[in-house]
Design an enzyme around this catalytic site. Sequence first.
Site, PDB file in Angstrom:
ATOM      1  N   ASN A 192       5.399  -0.095  -2.307  1.00 51.06           N
ATOM      2  CA  ASN A 192       5.039  -0.085  -3.735  1.00 51.06           C
ATOM      3  C   ASN A 192       6.173   0.383  -4.636  1.00 51.06           C
ATOM      4  O   ASN A 192       6.292  -0.067  -5.774  1.00 51.06           O
ATOM      5  CB  ASN A 192       3.769   0.739  -3.963  1.00 51.06           C
ATOM      6  CG  ASN A 192       3.936   2.163  -3.546  1.00 51.06           C
ATOM      7  OD1 ASN A 192       4.648   2.480  -2.596  1.00 51.06           O
ATOM      8  ND2 ASN A 192       3.286   3.068  -4.244  1.00 51.06           N
ATOM      9  N   SER A 218      -0.009   4.982   3.738  1.00 48.75           N
ATOM     10  CA  SER A 218      -1.444   5.251   3.621  1.00 48.75           C
ATOM     11  C   SER A 218      -1.857   6.434   4.507  1.00 48.75           C
ATOM     12  O   SER A 218      -1.187   6.758   5.494  1.00 48.75           O
ATOM     13  CB  SER A 218      -2.233   4.009   4.040  1.00 48.75           C
ATOM     14  OG  SER A 218      -1.992   3.744   5.405  1.00 48.75           O
ATOM     15  N   GLY A 221      -0.642   7.342   8.231  1.00 47.68           N
ATOM     16  CA  GLY A 221      -0.005   8.662   8.268  1.00 47.68           C
ATOM     17  C   GLY A 221      -0.653   9.592   9.287  1.00 47.68           C
ATOM     18  O   GLY A 221       0.031  10.346   9.990  1.00 47.68           O
ATOM     19  N   GLU A 263       3.782  11.758   3.383  1.00 47.48           N
ATOM     20  CA  GLU A 263       3.288  11.674   2.003  1.00 47.48           C
ATOM     21  C   GLU A 263       2.332  10.500   1.934  1.00 47.48           C
ATOM     22  O   GLU A 263       2.730   9.357   2.185  1.00 47.48           O
ATOM     23  CB  GLU A 263       4.468  11.461   1.034  1.00 47.48           C
ATOM     24  CG  GLU A 263       5.375  12.664   0.909  1.00 47.48           C
ATOM     25  CD  GLU A 263       4.697  13.876   0.299  1.00 47.48           C
ATOM     26  OE1 GLU A 263       3.551  13.766  -0.178  1.00 47.48           O
ATOM     27  OE2 GLU A 263       5.321  14.945   0.301  1.00 47.48           O
ATOM     28  N   CYS A 305       0.865   5.907  -5.594  1.00 48.52           N
ATOM     29  CA  CYS A 305       0.022   6.912  -4.942  1.00 48.52           C
ATOM     30  C   CYS A 305      -0.580   7.875  -5.959  1.00 48.52           C
ATOM     31  O   CYS A 305      -1.661   8.402  -5.769  1.00 48.52           O
ATOM     32  CB  CYS A 305       0.839   7.676  -3.904  1.00 48.52           C
ATOM     33  SG  CYS A 305       2.341   8.385  -4.590  1.00 48.52           S
TER      34      CYS A 305
HETATM   35  P1  NAD Z   1       0.847   1.574   5.012  1.00 50.27           P
HETATM   36  O1  NAD Z   1       0.400   2.864   5.574  1.00 50.27           O
HETATM   37  O2  NAD Z   1       0.094   0.345   5.318  1.00 50.27           O
HETATM   38  O3  NAD Z   1       2.356   1.288   5.460  1.00 50.27           O
HETATM   39  C1  NAD Z   1       3.372   2.262   5.267  1.00 50.27           C
HETATM   40  C2  NAD Z   1       4.452   2.025   6.292  1.00 50.27           C
HETATM   41  O4  NAD Z   1       3.926   2.296   7.575  1.00 50.27           O
HETATM   42  C3  NAD Z   1       4.972   0.588   6.325  1.00 50.27           C
HETATM   43  O5  NAD Z   1       6.353   0.592   6.564  1.00 50.27           O
HETATM   44  C4  NAD Z   1       4.235   0.013   7.529  1.00 50.27           C
HETATM   45  O6  NAD Z   1       4.926  -1.058   8.148  1.00 50.27           O
HETATM   46  C5  NAD Z   1       4.221   1.214   8.452  1.00 50.27           C
HETATM   47  N1  NAD Z   1       3.228   1.181   9.514  1.00 50.27           N
HETATM   48  C6  NAD Z   1       2.015   0.615   9.521  1.00 50.27           C
HETATM   49  N2  NAD Z   1       1.412   0.812  10.720  1.00 50.27           N
HETATM   50  C7  NAD Z   1       2.276   1.527  11.474  1.00 50.27           C
HETATM   51  C8  NAD Z   1       2.250   2.059  12.792  1.00 50.27           C
HETATM   52  N3  NAD Z   1       1.204   1.889  13.590  1.00 50.27           N
HETATM   53  N4  NAD Z   1       3.320   2.757  13.231  1.00 50.27           N
HETATM   54  C9  NAD Z   1       4.381   2.939  12.440  1.00 50.27           C
HETATM   55  N5  NAD Z   1       4.481   2.464  11.180  1.00 50.27           N
HETATM   56  C10 NAD Z   1       3.432   1.772  10.694  1.00 50.27           C
HETATM   57  O7  NAD Z   1       0.964   1.823   3.445  1.00 50.27           O
HETATM   58  P2  NAD Z   1       1.438   0.806   2.331  1.00 50.27           P
HETATM   59  O8  NAD Z   1       0.355  -0.198   2.132  1.00 50.27           O
HETATM   60  O9  NAD Z   1       2.822   0.326   2.622  1.00 50.27           O
HETATM   61  O10 NAD Z   1       1.544   1.779   1.063  1.00 50.27           O
HETATM   62  C11 NAD Z   1       0.439   2.106   0.297  1.00 50.27           C
HETATM   63  C12 NAD Z   1      -0.093   3.481   0.650  1.00 50.27           C
HETATM   64  O11 NAD Z   1       0.956   4.428   0.598  1.00 50.27           O
HETATM   65  C13 NAD Z   1      -1.118   3.968  -0.330  1.00 50.27           C
HETATM   66  O12 NAD Z   1      -2.149   4.618   0.364  1.00 50.27           O
HETATM   67  C14 NAD Z   1      -0.359   4.961  -1.180  1.00 50.27           C
HETATM   68  O13 NAD Z   1      -1.143   5.915  -1.819  1.00 50.27           O
HETATM   69  C15 NAD Z   1       0.574   5.547  -0.195  1.00 50.27           C
HETATM   70  N6  NAD Z   1       1.741   6.127  -0.859  1.00 50.27           N
HETATM   71  C16 NAD Z   1       1.900   7.492  -0.877  1.00 50.27           C
HETATM   72  C17 NAD Z   1       2.969   8.063  -1.560  1.00 50.27           C
HETATM   73  C18 NAD Z   1       3.168   9.562  -1.634  1.00 50.27           C
HETATM   74  O14 NAD Z   1       4.280  10.006  -1.931  1.00 50.27           O
HETATM   75  N7  NAD Z   1       2.159  10.378  -1.404  1.00 50.27           N
HETATM   76  C19 NAD Z   1       3.873   7.237  -2.214  1.00 50.27           C
HETATM   77  C20 NAD Z   1       3.664   5.870  -2.177  1.00 50.27           C
HETATM   78  C21 NAD Z   1       2.606   5.311  -1.477  1.00 50.27           C
END
Ligand code: NAD
Length: 491
Positions: free
Chosen positions: A155, A236, A240, A257, A291
């Site tokens: 994002n 997410s 996480g 995060e 987020c």
């Molecule tokens: P996501 O969790 O789907 O993906 C995040 C990353 O994790 C990507 O690179 C993805 O390829 C990787 N991933 C997915 N499955 C995995 C696994 N099994 N093992 C290792 N890596 C894996 O999240 P998204 O859709 O990319 O981002 C949106 C989410 O991120 C929202 O929930 C948002 O709130 C959160 N977010 C949090 C912050 C913060 O600082 N708190 C900032 C931005 C986004």
Amino acid sequence: MLTMNQEAPNIRGLYINGEWVPASGSFDSFDPSSRSLYARIPDGTARDVAAAAEAAHSAFPAWSGRPFHERAHLLLKIADVWERRKEDFVKATVKEGGGWLGKGAFEAGYVAEVFRSAAALCYQNIGEVLPSEHGKVSTATRWPLGVVGVISPWNMPGILTSRGFAAALAVGNTIILKPSEDTPYAGGLYFAEILEEAGVPKGVFNVITCSRDSVMAVGDEMIENPLVKAISFTGSTAVGRHIAAKAGAHLKKCCVELGGKDSMIVFDDADLDKAARAANFGSFMHQGQICMSTEKLLVQDRVFDSFMGKFLPRVSRLKTGVTTDPENTIGPLINERQAIRVRGLLDDAVAKGARVEVGGKSWDNFVEPTVLTNVNASMNIWHEETFGPVVIAVPFSSEEEAIALNNDTDYGLTAAVWTEDEARALEMAGKLETGMVHINCQNVNDEPHVPFGGVKASGVGRYGGRWSLDAFTELRWITLDRGGRHFPPVF
Ligand code: NAD
């Protein structure tokens, strides 16, 4: 039939040990506005991660042993190269990430500051001298960890990727970056181009891109490989949790995060014009895909109607459509899966009695900025992170009720409070269960040198400034005896 977009970047391979390396397969990255092909990306494997870990491990002694000011100079050079090429980043993030031009320009400017503030970290003190019972020189000193695995979201591919590794690099760690499969160029391979041009030594920074199908195996290797010492994750809460659990099982450091369900609370003594404007930005900037986006507007009942009278006309002026047209402030959601999910939350709420005050229409990957009232806790949108351009507006009567409504979520990232009574606002801040609170502003706030992070299901650890040192260094107790330590005579 897919057509290759004319502005497609030149994808040279995975980036391992300072070389562009072909992968055994590839996957497609799409422009979410047109759903056309943006670029064909190398689909990395666990074996590629292992090769990157070897490279990063070999590069670690020289990089961590380099004088701190030289590391700082290199980070400043990265910032300069980034700055010079920032138009390329804006184009990439608008095309690949579906963001509004203004969001891309903001992000491009911010990233340069992430590297500059990381450079400043090189000059921070790295420890403390402690009193000693035995007259020793007793120190607590910070040491780099080794190889850090960085997993970033789509994002804010510039900010959240750079934030995930810049401080780690500054203090002497080496990096393997795995960007999101939705922004593998803007959040991944583009950084490899920049760091290569800046002259970062071979193996210090590596990028492995991979598809969603390969991410489980690639992600597991990034955590389980014994050469990787820590994980820096932004994404997410569901993923996480999985990452943190796996890292915990391997006793590795992990900064996560995660998501949010953030409230903005508007009291009856607030400046409603300013609050309405801020709420519009906080709720709909980047289609609510931040987020920290404002997802719950809690407005004191006495001013609910007058607030909505100022807020709704602002929302209805936001234009939705393809992001190559800068008039469109509201672009597409990142992919079809997200668009379907957000529509599902809207439909569920409306079916259970929510009223659409403005917006509500959707097509392809687009959802109009939408405001819902008459919302209650039986609706999925009350609890689930929307991560889309939909905000709910809910009246409250007392401070206690506002606090309870704010805290009625598993998440705890940010809260915003609007009131002219600063004492009340500061008192409230202490009672809101979030890592960050912004008074007389909306929720979306970040600066490279502040302790950014959430509580509850929004994460563990802090990024930014000296607080990143907790995530990316090991604190060691080191003593030097000068003959003052006595032992029992029997020894
Ligand atoms: P996501 O969790 O789907 O993906 C995040 C990353 O994790 C990507 O690179 C993805 O390829 C990787 N991933 C997915 N499955 C995995 C696994 N099994 N093992 C290792 N890596 C894996 O999240 P998204 O859709 O990319 O981002 C949106 C989410 O991120 C929202 O929930 C948002 O709130 C959160 N977010 C949090 C912050 C913060 O600082 N708190 C900032 C931005 C986004």
